[in-house]
Write a protein that holds these residues in place. Sequence first.
Motif, short mmCIF file in Angstrom:
data_model
loop_
_atom_site.label_atom_id
_atom_site.label_comp_id
_atom_site.label_asym_id
_atom_site.label_seq_id
_atom_site.Cartn_x
_atom_site.Cartn_y
_atom_site.Cartn_z
N ASP A 151 2.12 12.35 -3.16
CA ASP A 151 1.01 12.93 -3.92
C ASP A 151 1.25 14.41 -4.22
O ASP A 151 0.31 15.16 -4.45
N ASP A 154 6.18 6.20 -5.64
CA ASP A 154 4.93 6.94 -5.42
C ASP A 154 4.67 7.22 -3.95
O ASP A 154 3.71 7.92 -3.62
N GLY A 158 2.34 7.32 1.88
CA GLY A 158 1.39 8.14 2.62
C GLY A 158 2.11 9.16 3.48
O GLY A 158 3.33 9.23 3.51
N ARG A 195 -1.57 5.05 1.11
CA ARG A 195 -1.83 4.47 -0.21
C ARG A 195 -2.27 3.03 -0.04
O ARG A 195 -1.60 2.23 0.63
N GLU A 219 -4.21 1.45 -5.70
CA GLU A 219 -4.25 2.67 -6.50
C GLU A 219 -4.97 3.81 -5.79
O GLU A 219 -5.03 4.93 -6.31
N GLU A 220 -5.52 3.51 -4.63
CA GLU A 220 -6.31 4.51 -3.91
C GLU A 220 -5.50 5.16 -2.79
O GLU A 220 -4.54 4.58 -2.26
N ILE A 221 -5.90 6.36 -2.40
CA ILE A 221 -5.36 7.05 -1.24
C ILE A 221 -6.48 7.24 -0.24
O ILE A 221 -7.54 7.80 -0.57
#
Length: 434
Positions: free
Chosen positions: A138, A163, A166, A216, A219-221
């Motif tokens: 992120d 991506d 986490g 992650r 699509e959410e964190i």
Amino acid sequence: MTMQSRRFNNLGSLAFVGGLGLAAAFALFSETNMAMIKARDFLEPMQSAGLVAQPARGITEEDLAAARVAWRYFEANVRPETGLVDSVSGFASTTLWDQGSHLLALVSANGIDLIDDAQFHERVSAMLSALEEIPLFDGRLPNKVYDTTTLQMVTYDNTPSPDGIGWSALDLGRMLMAFRVLEMKHPETGPRVRALLARWDLAAMADQGRLYGAAREGEEIRYLQEGRIGYEQYGARAAALWGLDVLEASSARTILNWTEVSDVDVPVDIRRAQDFGAITPTLSEPYLLQAFELGLNSESALLASRIYEAQEARFERTGAITMVSEDHIDQAPHFLYGSVFSNGQPWAVVSEAGEQFDELRAVSLKAAFGWDALFGTEYSQAARSHMAGLEGPDGWAAGRYESDGRANTIVTLNTNAVVLEAVHYIAKGPLAGH
């Protein structure tokens, strides 16, 4: 810290046992208050603990030989293209926890003259170059797992994950501890370390006095409170060295209760897996790391002594050498927590998911070396002797299975780093103390 569900999700740490959100923290309020009342005489047992951390006392030839075996791991498993070291021998994946262990192993090896200053600085520079290049989850903090050959963010099975998945606050805490030790021992590295950290949004890993990781989910964190007893305090002490507000996490008092195990009152975490979806093992490693890197404070000295005493007491009752910690194992489920107490059960051996595997109970080599370095008792010496024969061409194996004494043959960075830290402690005391 598994090649399957957990192998590399926070090797040597409990970051992955997060899952206690902020609302759940508030739900703990009444139970926490009860624990605080029970622990109001928290420090009184200190007078009866009877165990004091040993000071630096010089190393023997046997100690030095053990350190040489441990150093083989770092010679055999460094990736020349990046300077990083694999978390498990031959598997090109790592976490920030293990690279923190890597850096602390380098400082330890240099401190006991296993490697000279030129080799030390060459290896540290290569490692820092890799950390300067890694992509951030992120855009804020290092991902939980990286490929040691490409520096790509990956999943736990080393599949590329552009991506990321986490960040782990506890893994980051270990890296921060290593950076502080490096800067203290070698001030000339300070500007480079601080420039590297300027890329990282360290404030994102702490909130309301506690440590928070990110995960992650589609699509959410999600942001999750991380750490259980011992590990949480270790991570907080490390984060505090860099100015983060982790006051609530720095002491175990608000989450601590006492439970009798083998006639010894041992500290346990009041947060239970059935309520919060995270295992809560009481085990050796976080206390040994605090001792070797910063030195024990009054709280951790008490908790460490009780955890050690329970293991010796079990040996006296059963005749079974008992040294418990988190470790990889050479069969499914690949990573287990040997504990003094976990999730309501004494001497539970549990997976990250909370499944019990008591038949795979092992004697942890790093715990045996660690407790012997810290306390140097007749029993710790016997436990360390029990590890004879686990030396190999790429370092120390993780330990022995209790049931039949056969070797747990997996060879890991963390095991061998702890051996090097233990020998350094015997020689010179805490890494940050000199």
